[in-house]
Design a protein around this motif. Structure first.
Motif, PDB file in Angstrom:
ATOM      1  N   UNK A   1       0.851  -1.176   0.009  1.00  0.00           N
ATOM      2  CA  UNK A   1      -0.132   0.188   0.025  1.00  0.00           C
ATOM      3  C   UNK A   1       0.906   1.219   0.048  1.00  0.00           C
ATOM      4  N   UNK A   2       0.219   2.274  -0.043  1.00  0.00           N
ATOM      5  CA  UNK A   2       0.915   3.703  -0.039  1.00  0.00           C
ATOM      6  C   UNK A   2       1.654   4.323   1.147  1.00  0.00           C
ATOM      7  N   UNK A   3       0.944   3.548   2.105  1.00  0.00           N
ATOM      8  CA  UNK A   3       1.686   3.867   3.587  1.00  0.00           C
ATOM      9  C   UNK A   3       1.583   2.644   4.533  1.00  0.00           C
ATOM     10  N   UNK A   4       2.096   2.892   5.826  1.00  0.00           N
ATOM     11  CA  UNK A   4       1.873   1.804   6.721  1.00  0.00           C
ATOM     12  C   UNK A   4       0.257   1.819   7.207  1.00  0.00           C
ATOM     13  N   UNK A   5      -0.221   0.736   7.326  1.00  0.00           N
ATOM     14  CA  UNK A   5      -1.626   0.706   7.752  1.00  0.00           C
ATOM     15  C   UNK A   5      -1.739   0.094   9.221  1.00  0.00           C
ATOM     16  N   UNK A   6      -2.378   0.678  10.016  1.00  0.00           N
ATOM     17  CA  UNK A   6      -2.475  -0.013  11.517  1.00  0.00           C
ATOM     18  C   UNK A   6      -3.966  -0.077  11.851  1.00  0.00           C
ATOM     19  N   UNK A   7      -4.348  -1.083  12.408  1.00  0.00           N
ATOM     20  CA  UNK A   7      -5.710  -1.441  12.629  1.00  0.00           C
ATOM     21  C   UNK A   7      -5.762  -2.116  13.969  1.00  0.00           C
ATOM     22  N   UNK A   8      -6.755  -1.917  15.057  1.00  0.00           N
ATOM     23  CA  UNK A   8      -7.417  -0.640  14.938  1.00  0.00           C
ATOM     24  C   UNK A   8      -6.877   0.725  15.194  1.00  0.00           C
ATOM     25  N   UNK A   9      -7.589   1.771  14.879  1.00  0.00           N
ATOM     26  CA  UNK A   9      -7.121   2.968  15.111  1.00  0.00           C
ATOM     27  C   UNK A   9      -7.172   3.294  16.615  1.00  0.00           C
ATOM     28  N   UNK A  10      -8.399   2.683  17.345  1.00  0.00           N
ATOM     29  CA  UNK A  10      -8.584   2.791  18.933  1.00  0.00           C
ATOM     30  C   UNK A  10      -8.794   1.386  19.157  1.00  0.00           C
ATOM     31  N   UNK A  11      -8.422   1.020  20.209  1.00  0.00           N
ATOM     32  CA  UNK A  11      -8.994  -0.093  21.164  1.00  0.00           C
ATOM     33  C   UNK A  11      -9.073   0.022  22.591  1.00  0.00           C
ATOM     34  N   UNK A  12     -10.385  -0.102  23.114  1.00  0.00           N
ATOM     35  CA  UNK A  12     -10.352  -0.076  24.681  1.00  0.00           C
ATOM     36  C   UNK A  12     -10.770  -1.469  24.841  1.00  0.00           C
ATOM     37  N   UNK A  13     -10.194  -1.921  25.899  1.00  0.00           N
ATOM     38  CA  UNK A  13     -10.344  -3.146  26.440  1.00  0.00           C
ATOM     39  C   UNK A  13     -10.315  -3.176  27.765  1.00  0.00           C
ATOM     40  N   UNK A  14     -11.143  -4.314  28.569  1.00  0.00           N
ATOM     41  CA  UNK A  14     -10.973  -4.540  29.896  1.00  0.00           C
ATOM     42  C   UNK A  14      -9.799  -5.054  30.497  1.00  0.00           C
ATOM     43  N   UNK A  15      -9.030  -4.754  31.626  1.00  0.00           N
ATOM     44  CA  UNK A  15      -7.984  -5.402  32.362  1.00  0.00           C
ATOM     45  C   UNK A  15      -8.026  -6.751  32.335  1.00  0.00           C
ATOM     46  N   UNK A  16      -6.875  -7.632  31.837  1.00  0.00           N
ATOM     47  CA  UNK A  16      -7.086  -9.207  31.712  1.00  0.00           C
ATOM     48  C   UNK A  16      -7.280  -9.610  30.374  1.00  0.00           C
ATOM     49  N   UNK A  26       4.860  -0.852   4.224  1.00  0.00           N
ATOM     50  CA  UNK A  26       4.618  -0.357   2.880  1.00  0.00           C
ATOM     51  C   UNK A  26       5.168  -1.554   2.118  1.00  0.00           C
ATOM     52  N   UNK A  27       4.617  -2.044   0.733  1.00  0.00           N
ATOM     53  CA  UNK A  27       5.005  -2.844   0.138  1.00  0.00           C
ATOM     54  C   UNK A  27       6.276  -3.120  -0.090  1.00  0.00           C
ATOM     55  N   UNK A  28       7.175  -4.135   0.074  1.00  0.00           N
ATOM     56  CA  UNK A  28       8.461  -4.310  -0.223  1.00  0.00           C
ATOM     57  C   UNK A  28       9.407  -4.010   0.896  1.00  0.00           C
ATOM     58  N   UNK A  29       9.070  -3.102   1.881  1.00  0.00           N
ATOM     59  CA  UNK A  29       9.799  -2.957   2.973  1.00  0.00           C
ATOM     60  C   UNK A  29      10.145  -4.224   3.990  1.00  0.00           C
ATOM     61  N   UNK A  30      11.366  -4.562   3.948  1.00  0.00           N
ATOM     62  CA  UNK A  30      11.748  -5.746   4.820  1.00  0.00           C
ATOM     63  C   UNK A  30      11.980  -5.298   6.165  1.00  0.00           C
ATOM     64  N   UNK A  31      12.032  -4.199   6.552  1.00  0.00           N
ATOM     65  CA  UNK A  31      12.166  -4.051   7.935  1.00  0.00           C
ATOM     66  C   UNK A  31      10.953  -3.393   8.555  1.00  0.00           C
ATOM     67  N   UNK A  32      10.700  -4.031   9.717  1.00  0.00           N
ATOM     68  CA  UNK A  32       9.553  -3.643  10.616  1.00  0.00           C
ATOM     69  C   UNK A  32       9.413  -3.379  12.013  1.00  0.00           C
ATOM     70  N   UNK A  68       4.405 -11.528  15.964  1.00  0.00           N
ATOM     71  CA  UNK A  68       4.650 -12.293  14.627  1.00  0.00           C
ATOM     72  C   UNK A  68       4.624 -11.573  13.450  1.00  0.00           C
ATOM     73  N   UNK A  69       5.426 -12.034  12.246  1.00  0.00           N
ATOM     74  CA  UNK A  69       5.471 -11.665  11.111  1.00  0.00           C
ATOM     75  C   UNK A  69       5.666 -12.852  10.123  1.00  0.00           C
ATOM     76  N   UNK A  70       4.644 -13.562  10.029  1.00  0.00           N
ATOM     77  CA  UNK A  70       4.848 -14.833   9.342  1.00  0.00           C
ATOM     78  C   UNK A  70       5.347 -15.085   7.980  1.00  0.00           C
ATOM     79  N   UNK A  71       4.949 -13.960   7.341  1.00  0.00           N
ATOM     80  CA  UNK A  71       5.135 -14.131   5.842  1.00  0.00           C
ATOM     81  C   UNK A  71       5.876 -13.005   5.195  1.00  0.00           C
ATOM     82  N   UNK A  72       6.601 -11.992   6.448  1.00  0.00           N
ATOM     83  CA  UNK A  72       7.544 -11.135   6.073  1.00  0.00           C
ATOM     84  C   UNK A  72       6.845  -9.795   5.572  1.00  0.00           C
TER      85      UNK A  72
END
Lengths: 112, 114
Positions: A1-16, A26-32, A68-72
């Motif tokens: 893709x055009x940029x680095x995509x992170x999901x979700x943008x917000x996450x609220x979770x309970x303790x535990x 970004x497509x082709x970037x080997x380092x993460x 994890x990053x199973x497929x690079x």
């Protein structure tokens, strides 16, 4: 893709609870990278992948954190038994070469 | 000693002045140095990198590196209100295991006053 995509943008979770944060570099970037940033602080290094393998995971705070990053390409940061102190913005970044990284917009994690 | 240290500021300069941001690092073997800018509520973005001793200029920005003193700085000439942001110094550190990791400082908050 055009940029680095992170999901979700917000996450609220309970303790535990268990959470998964996703990063699509970004497509082709080997380092993460995964970082954690709290208010008023710089990004705190968590883990660095070169291809599929974790080249350095010395920043993971404890064994509740795993990534994890199973497929690079897509990476998932997994947090078990979340604690209120885990609340932060989790940033993912990718690059061709070490250091000149492009960040995603981050996932804001709130543990209540 | 922290791996990458910056004065957290805040640093306040008038519009048109030179802003000087400083950073020191602990690993004498480090070879690669970066400056990132982070606007409030946004992610960091790369603005400069420097690998060799001396100065590197890009528009209004100059990065300076002194490896003997383990010191890197960023100068912003003709500062503009739009330069108001937190500036993060980042260094590639060599780990004992032989890997490299990109480590950030705490950041210096810069305010440019009109």
């Amino acid at each position: 893709g055009a940029g680095v995509s992170q999901t979700p943008s917000n996450k609220v979770t309970e303790k535990g609870k268990y959470v998964e944060l996703r990063c699509d570099p970004i497509s082709g970037h080997t380092a993460l990278y995964w970082y954690r940033q709290s208010l008023g602080q710089g990004p705190e290094f968590l883990i660095y992948f070169q291809g599929t393998g974790a080249a350095d995971d010395s920043g993971l705070p404890n064994d509740r954190f795993f990534a994890v990053r199973p497929e690079g390409s897509v990476s998932t940061l997994k947090i078990q038994r979340t604690e209120r102190g885990d609340s932060a913005v989790y940033l993912c970044a990718s690059s061709f070469t070490q250091g000149a990284v492009t960040f995603g917009s981050g996932t804001r994690l709130t543990v209540v | 000693q922290k791996e990458v240290e910056q004065n957290s500021g805040p640093l306040s300069v008038p519009e048109g002045a030179i802003a000087s941001l400083n950073c020191t690092y602990s690993d004498r073997g480090s070879q690669s140095f970066f400056w990132y800018r982070q606007y409030s509520g946004k992610s960091p973005e790369l603005i400069m990198f420097i690998y060799s001793n001396g100065d590197k200029e890009d528009g209004r920005f100059t990065a300076q590196l002194n490896k003997a003193s383990q010191y890197v700085s960023l100068l912003i000439r003709d500062s503009q209100p739009s330069d108001s942001a937190t500036y993060l110094c980042a260094v590639i550190l060599l780990t004992q295991g032989g890997s490299e990791k990109l480590v950030f400082g705490k950041g210096t908050k810069l305010t440019v006053n009109p």
